[in-house]
Design a protein around this motif. Structure first.
Motif, PDB file in Angstrom:
ATOM      1  N   GLU A 138      68.648  98.139   0.567  1.00  0.00           N
ATOM      2  CA  GLU A 138      67.607  98.427  -0.425  1.00  0.00           C
ATOM      3  C   GLU A 138      66.912  97.145  -0.874  1.00  0.00           C
ATOM      4  O   GLU A 138      65.682  97.107  -1.012  1.00  0.00           O
ATOM      5  N   LEU A 139      67.693  96.101  -1.091  1.00  0.00           N
ATOM      6  CA  LEU A 139      67.119  94.814  -1.504  1.00  0.00           C
ATOM      7  C   LEU A 139      66.258  94.216  -0.401  1.00  0.00           C
ATOM      8  O   LEU A 139      65.203  93.631  -0.674  1.00  0.00           O
ATOM      9  N   TYR A 140      66.705  94.374   0.840  1.00  0.00           N
ATOM     10  CA  TYR A 140      65.930  93.862   1.967  1.00  0.00           C
ATOM     11  C   TYR A 140      64.603  94.608   2.089  1.00  0.00           C
ATOM     12  O   TYR A 140      63.555  94.000   2.359  1.00  0.00           O
ATOM     13  N   ASP A 141      64.640  95.921   1.873  1.00  0.00           N
ATOM     14  CA  ASP A 141      63.413  96.717   1.946  1.00  0.00           C
ATOM     15  C   ASP A 141      62.422  96.316   0.848  1.00  0.00           C
ATOM     16  O   ASP A 141      61.203  96.374   1.054  1.00  0.00           O
ATOM     17  N   GLU A 142      62.937  95.919  -0.298  1.00  0.00           N
ATOM     18  CA  GLU A 142      62.054  95.460  -1.370  1.00  0.00           C
ATOM     19  C   GLU A 142      61.264  94.227  -0.918  1.00  0.00           C
ATOM     20  O   GLU A 142      60.087  94.082  -1.226  1.00  0.00           O
ATOM     21  N   LYS A 202      57.049  94.344   0.284  1.00  0.00           N
ATOM     22  CA  LYS A 202      56.249  93.699  -0.755  1.00  0.00           C
ATOM     23  C   LYS A 202      54.928  93.241  -0.161  1.00  0.00           C
ATOM     24  O   LYS A 202      54.898  92.626   0.902  1.00  0.00           O
ATOM     25  N   ARG A 251      73.151  98.868  -0.752  1.00  0.00           N
ATOM     26  CA  ARG A 251      72.392  98.084  -1.742  1.00  0.00           C
ATOM     27  C   ARG A 251      71.703  96.901  -1.075  1.00  0.00           C
ATOM     28  O   ARG A 251      70.565  96.565  -1.401  1.00  0.00           O
ATOM     29  N   LYS A 262      53.902 102.857   4.796  1.00  0.00           N
ATOM     30  CA  LYS A 262      53.957 101.639   3.980  1.00  0.00           C
ATOM     31  C   LYS A 262      53.480 100.423   4.776  1.00  0.00           C
ATOM     32  O   LYS A 262      52.714  99.594   4.275  1.00  0.00           O
TER      33      LYS A 262
END
Length: 237
Positions: A13-17, A21, A10, A192
Motif C-alpha cells: 500500500e505504501l509503495y502504491d502511494e 503520486k 501495508r 490511474k
C-alpha cells in the motif's frame, strides 16, 4: 505469519502511494536557461555532452542566432564551452563527465554503445546510471529486460525499472505500465497510470483516457481533470 502477511500488505500500500503520486513535472525537468518545463519529445530539446544539460529548442535557437549575428564560434548555451565538432570529441566530453560520476552522461554513453552493437558496455553504462537515479536509464533498462535485448528476458526486473522510471516522471514508462495493467485485467490501476501520464502532457495516454471515458470506465470529473492537466503541461512548454 499473520503479522508478516499484514506487513507485506501495508508495504504494498505504501509503495502504491509512491507509485501513483502525480509527479510535479516530466523526467526531463526544466530548461536550465529559461527555467520553463522541457517538452516530452527529445527532438524538441538538445542534450549538451559538455555539461549534461538539456536545453530547450527555444534557448538553443536563441544561442545560435546570437552566435551567427556576432560571428562567434558555436558553444554550449549553458556552460559556454566550445561545441564538439566530431564524434570523437563528443565521446571525450562524455568520458570526462562519466569520470565525474554523471548519470546523464552514463545514460547517453549507454545509448551510443547500444547503437554501435556493444550491448555489454551499453548495459553496464545504463545500469550504473540507473543506480545513480537516472530516470531515462531505468526506462531503457525496462525495455531491454522486457524484450530480452543485451540481457536475459526478465519480466520482474522490467517491471521494477518501468515503475522506477514512472515514479521519476517518465510518461512513456507510465503509459507502458497502464497497457500492462490493462492487459492483466486491472483496469483501475491502468486508469490511474493513464491519467498521470496524460497530466504530464503525453498525447497517447490522453487518447486512452478518452476511450476509457467513452466506455464508462472513467468518471466525468476524472476525464475533465486529465484534460486540464494535459493542457496545462502542454502550455507550460
Amino acid at each position: 505469519p499473520k503479522h508478516k502477511k499484514e506487513c507485506k500488505k501495508r508495504a504494498a500500500e505504501l509503495y502504491d502511494e509512491i507509485l501513483f503520486k502525480q509527479p510535479e513535472s516530466n523526467h526531463l525537468g526544466d530548461c536550465p536557461i529559461c527555467c520553463l518545463p522541457l517538452p516530452i519529445g527529445l527532438e524538441k530539446s538538445v542534450l549538451m555532452s559538455c555539461c549534461s544539460k538539456y536545453i530547450c529548442g527555444g534557448c538553443d535557437y536563441a544561442n545560435m542566432k546570437r552566435e551567427l549575428e556576432g560571428k562567434l564560434r558555436h558553444s554550449c548555451p549553458f556552460c559556454r564551452k566550445a561545441a564538439p565538432e566530431t564524434d570523437e570529441e563528443v565521446i571525450e566530453q562524455l568520458t570526462k563527465r562519466i569520470e565525474a560520476n554523471d548519470p546523464v552522461a552514463m545514460c547517453q554513453m549507454g545509448g551510443k554503445m547500444y547503437k554501435k552493437g556493444d550491448f555489454k558496455a551499453a548495459f553496464e553504462y545504463l545500469t550504473r546510471a540507473a543506480v545513480l537515479g537516472n530516470v531515462q536509464a531505468h526506462f531503457q533498462l525496462s525495455c531491454l529486460y522486457r524484450e530480452g535485448k543485451c540481457v536475459d528476458k526478465d519480466e520482474k526486473r522490467a517491471l521494477h525499472h518501468a515503475e522506477q522510471a514512472a515514479i521519476g516522471g517518465h510518461p512513456l514508462a507510465r503509459h507502458n505500465l497502464a497497457i500492462l495493467e490493462r492487459g492483466n485485467g486491472r483496469v483501475d490501476r491502468a486508469v490511474k497510470h493513464y491519467i498521470i501520464a496524460a497530466k504530464l502532457g503525453y498525447d497517447e495516454s490522453l487518447e486512452s483516457v478518452n476511450s476509457l471515458y467513452k466506455a464508462g470506465l472513467i468518471s466525468k470529473d476524472e476525464f475533465a481533470a486529465a484534460l486540464r492537466g494535459h493542457q496545462a503541461a502542454v502550455d507550460a512548454t
